[in-house]
Every structure is written in C-alpha cells, then in structure tokens.
Scaffold this motif. Structure first.
Motif, short mmCIF file in Angstrom:
data_model
loop_
_atom_site.label_atom_id
_atom_site.label_comp_id
_atom_site.label_asym_id
_atom_site.label_seq_id
_atom_site.Cartn_x
_atom_site.Cartn_y
_atom_site.Cartn_z
N ALA A 49 -10.37 -0.11 -3.44
CA ALA A 49 -9.53 -0.70 -3.05
C ALA A 49 -9.39 -2.36 -2.98
CB ALA A 49 -9.00 -0.06 -1.79
N MET A 62 0.82 -1.31 -0.02
CA MET A 62 -0.13 0.14 0.17
C MET A 62 1.03 1.19 0.09
SD MET A 62 -3.08 -1.08 2.68
CE MET A 62 -3.68 0.59 2.75
N ARG A 70 2.21 3.27 -5.03
CA ARG A 70 1.05 3.82 -5.65
C ARG A 70 1.24 3.25 -7.24
NH1 ARG A 70 -2.20 7.44 -3.59
NH2 ARG A 70 -2.84 8.14 -5.64
N ARG A 91 -4.33 -2.51 -2.34
CA ARG A 91 -3.93 -1.20 -3.24
C ARG A 91 -5.22 -0.50 -3.91
NH1 ARG A 91 -3.98 -2.61 -8.42
NH2 ARG A 91 -4.11 -5.20 -8.74
#
Length: 255
Positions: A171, A53, A56, A153
């Motif tokens: 997510a 996480m 990006r 993510r």
C-alpha cells in the motif's frame, strides 16, 4: 361487381397500412437521435491515479522472484515520495487489508502523540471535562487520520507460490498529495481558532459550554491534522499553531 368489391377491399387495406406507418414515423422527430449502446470496452476499467482508499484500482498479481519485486517497488515508490505499508497473508484480501493498516500506523502514532502532548499542555481540567477531552481527542484523531489517508491505495500485489502460497501487498500514500490534502484544512482551523479566541478573550460573560466544546474540537482536530502532515512530510516539518495550548486551557476553565 365482385371485382369492384375486391378492389375496394385492397384499397382499404392499403390505407390502413399507410396510416399505421405514418403514426410510427411521427413518434421519432428529426431532432431526436435514438439511444446508442455503450460497449463494455468503452467504459474505463481503471480509474485515474490518486484516488481514495474507498475506491479500488484493478491490480494483476505478480509472480517470480520476491526480492526482485521488493527492489522494483522501492524504485517505483521511493521513500522520499511515498509512505508505504506491506501486508502478508495466505489470501489476497487479508494481505491487502494488512498493508493498508501498516500504511496508517506512522500517521496514527504521530496523531496520538501530538494530541496527548497538547492535552497535557492545556493544563489540568476537572474530571468530567478531562474525560470529555480524551474522548474528543480520539474522535478528532480518527477524523484527521481518514483525511490524511484518503489518497492511500494498494498499489502492488505479489504471490510467492512455494513452499506455500503467500500473498504480499504493498500500500502506498503519495506524500505530496497527502500534504496538499491537509494544508487547507489546517489553515481553516487556524482561522477559526484565532477568531474564536479573540472573541472569547474580549467577552464580558463566561463562555457557553457549547462554545467551549467547539473550541476544544477545533484545537484538537487542528493538531491531529498537523501531526499527520508532519508524519507525511520528509523531515517531519509541521505548521506552527497561532494559538497557545495554555490559552485554550485557560478559556475552557473559565467558562
């Protein structure tokens, strides 16, 4: 005489220029290549899938039919393979942060419930030890949550432009990647617990307070990891603990 002087000056100038050229040539050796410029296009813009996480992945915002976007997300990230979290806000950053918060919720709920249950199963402690136990449980739970969510993510972003701009962020957490992350950690904690309990059971002297803290830490962290694994596994299957909570509680009270 004048012509002879001019010729000598010209010869001297040629020697000086030639000497400078030899000096520059001696700097670059045959075995050394000059550095090459890396163009921006040669650098990968998108990291590989399955990253944590903290990194990006560039995502383009999608538009169109919101229901179509939701249906496509369910096909791309089916519930039996992915945990998902949906965030909504008037700006993209807030929507993404909310989606990650929603992704954490089932894992955090499972961890909190498990650690509370195991603290009760260990039995009653003196007030000072009880406070330390709950504080340690919160720390272990947060650590386990970060391990479990490390492959989560933001995977998709959608904007609904009318009647007012609203961003939707999705997510995702690959269940299989999460389980593979947690299993070795649980196995390591199980190994430590069995060794420590066996040693403390055989010891003739009381357990040192530092050893008691380490034992409690390993036990609560192990159970927090296993609770997260159960939340990530379809059907909620967990790994049986090799040491009973009552045994941990007894050893801690005897220290």
């Amino acid at each position: 005489m004048r012509n002879r002087f001019v010729q000598m000056v010209i010869i001297l100038l040629l020697l000086m220029v030639g000497g400078q050229g030899c000096t520059r040539q001696a700097v670059i050796t045959p075995d050394r290549k000059p550095p090459t410029q890396t163009s921006p296009e040669a650098i990968p813009a998108v990291p590989s899938k399955g990253i944590g996480m903290k990194k990006r992945i560039p995502i383009s915002v999608k538009t169109g039919d919101r229901l179509g976007w939701v249906e496509n997300a369910l096909i791309t990230y089916p519930p039996n393979r992915f945990l998902t979290g949906l965030g909504m806000a008037s700006d993209r950053n807030t929507a993404e942060q909310r989606s990650l918060t929603e992704l954490e919720k089932p894992l955090a709920f499972s961890i909190s419930g498990r650690t509370k249950m195991q603290i009760e199963a260990m039995g009653t402690f003196p007030a000072s030890l009880d406070r330390k136990t709950h504080k340690l449980a919160a720390k272990c739970g947060n650590h386990a949550l970060q391990e479990a969510i490390s492959h989560g993510r933001v995977a998709d972003v959608f904007i609904e432009e009318t009647p007012a701009a609203t961003f939707y962020a999705l997510a995702v957490l690959d269940r299989h990647a999460c389980v593979n992350q947690l299993r070795p950690l649980i196995a390591e904690m199980d190994h430590r617990l069995k060794e420590w309990v066996s040693r403390f059971e055989k010891a003739d002297v009381p357990m040192h307070p530092a050893d008691g803290y380490a034992l409690m830490d390993a036990f609560l962290y192990r159970e927090a990891l296993d609770a997260a694994l159960a939340a990530a596994t379809p059907g909620g299957k967990s790994i049986p603990i090799p040491v009973q909570p009552k045994t941990i509680g007894r050893l801690l009270r005897e220290k």
